[in-house]
Design a protein around this motif. Sequence first.
Motif, PDB file in Angstrom:
ATOM      1  N   LYS A   1      16.146 -22.378  50.370  1.00 46.93           N
ATOM      2  CA  LYS A   1      14.914 -21.643  50.089  1.00 46.93           C
ATOM      3  C   LYS A   1      13.714 -22.563  49.891  1.00 46.93           C
ATOM      4  O   LYS A   1      12.573 -22.161  50.141  1.00 46.93           O
TER       5      LYS A   1
ATOM      6  N   ARG B   1      10.337 -22.134  52.061  1.00 47.72           N
ATOM      7  CA  ARG B   1       8.991 -21.978  51.525  1.00 47.72           C
ATOM      8  C   ARG B   1       8.024 -23.007  52.132  1.00 47.72           C
ATOM      9  O   ARG B   1       6.893 -22.673  52.499  1.00 47.72           O
TER      10      ARG B   1
ATOM     11  N   GLN C   1       2.853 -15.877  51.089  1.00 50.79           N
ATOM     12  CA  GLN C   1       3.992 -16.051  50.203  1.00 50.79           C
ATOM     13  C   GLN C   1       3.540 -15.978  48.736  1.00 50.79           C
ATOM     14  O   GLN C   1       2.366 -16.191  48.429  1.00 50.79           O
TER      15      GLN C   1
ATOM     16  N   TRP D   1       4.526 -20.888  44.640  1.00 48.21           N
ATOM     17  CA  TRP D   1       5.853 -21.433  44.381  1.00 48.21           C
ATOM     18  C   TRP D   1       5.767 -22.934  44.140  1.00 48.21           C
ATOM     19  O   TRP D   1       4.753 -23.575  44.423  1.00 48.21           O
TER      20      TRP D   1
ATOM     21  N   GLU E   1       8.996 -19.346  41.535  1.00 46.50           N
ATOM     22  CA  GLU E   1       7.982 -18.543  42.194  1.00 46.50           C
ATOM     23  C   GLU E   1       7.249 -17.684  41.170  1.00 46.50           C
ATOM     24  O   GLU E   1       7.805 -17.343  40.117  1.00 46.50           O
TER      25      GLU E   1
END
Length: 377
Positions: free
Chosen positions: A100, A104, A114, A117, A179
């Motif tokens: 992940k 990202r 998005q 994060w 996040e």
Amino acid sequence: MSVRVGVVGGGQLARMMIAPAVELGIDLRVLAEQDGMAAALAATAVGDYREVETVLAFARDVDVVTFDHEHVPQPVLRALVDAGVAVHPGPDALQYAQDKLRMRARLDELGMPQPDWAAVSDVDGLQQFIEAHGGAAVVKTPRGGYDGKGVRVVRAGTEAADWFTALAEDANPGALLVEELVPFRRELAQQVARAPRGEMVAYPVVETVQRDGVCAEALAPAPHASARLVEVAREIGEAIAEGLGVTGMLAVELFETEDERILVNELAMRPHNSGHWSQDGAVTGQFEQHLRAVLDLPLGAPDPRHPWSVMVNILGGPAEGEVTDRLPAALAEHPGVKVHTYGKAPRPGRKVGHVTATGADLDDVCYDARAVAAHFA
């Protein structure tokens, strides 16, 4: 001789590829993790998908390798490619569904919307992010999490201390993904199929309903979706499929926020729970579409056959007996609803099947699907 497709993983997604493979004349072969799995009917080998030699031996007898899940390690995937095996989706794409943090970073490069994060490697770093984002955040393990596993909502860095300890003890210590806690209105999913030659088709964006981190329902198409939302979701899905070089089915999980933003949550590079409705509700279901795509065949129409389709998961199953014991009553009461069972023993929280209802009135369709699913509780 018919074309041979090898599926690594013996779960319900592989199981649901069997029927369209038969219809298309495809010889479907499955490498299952153990005997008696959901896709046992097509299991031609049993072994550990983490072992290079096991997967290479399985791949020698097929024309294309694809997957029931994204957990096959990169060294195994690279070994397949080095051996000249056609692998779809390939390791270069799958790395973004497996990690992940990589996902990202790459989606940022592609300009995808998005949540805010960061990668954090200790409690202090997580605490700083939490304080900068309103006192709460979502922390995730970068690898291996699904169906709510490996995800926590935290309000203090110490709430993930055990995960940081585990990272420090790892031979290759990394970081956790944190996040912003998105104030979303609902969750959506956009599916796209992409063939190796670049042909793409997009399914209608759907609304998904999560319970305890697990998909419970999918409504197709997403109710009350504006033309702008439909267009943005499709553009996001197609841009990600193209930008990451995905081959096969791609599911992009999305948040629709209270301030009308559309944000990417997670990715799956395979048939996905949010697309189960398409088996009965679309011209070309996702499992047939995935096979077409990985074989570079012309893709099928993704159009809905009915104004509304609602999929409800059968979670857990009956406390006593088998899921199939409940079929007679369920089918008699609602003969228009389709039931799909996975050949799994009942267990709390486990996905043991799903039902799909279709029709012209959303309220009626929801009622029928939920009523049939309730027979299996």
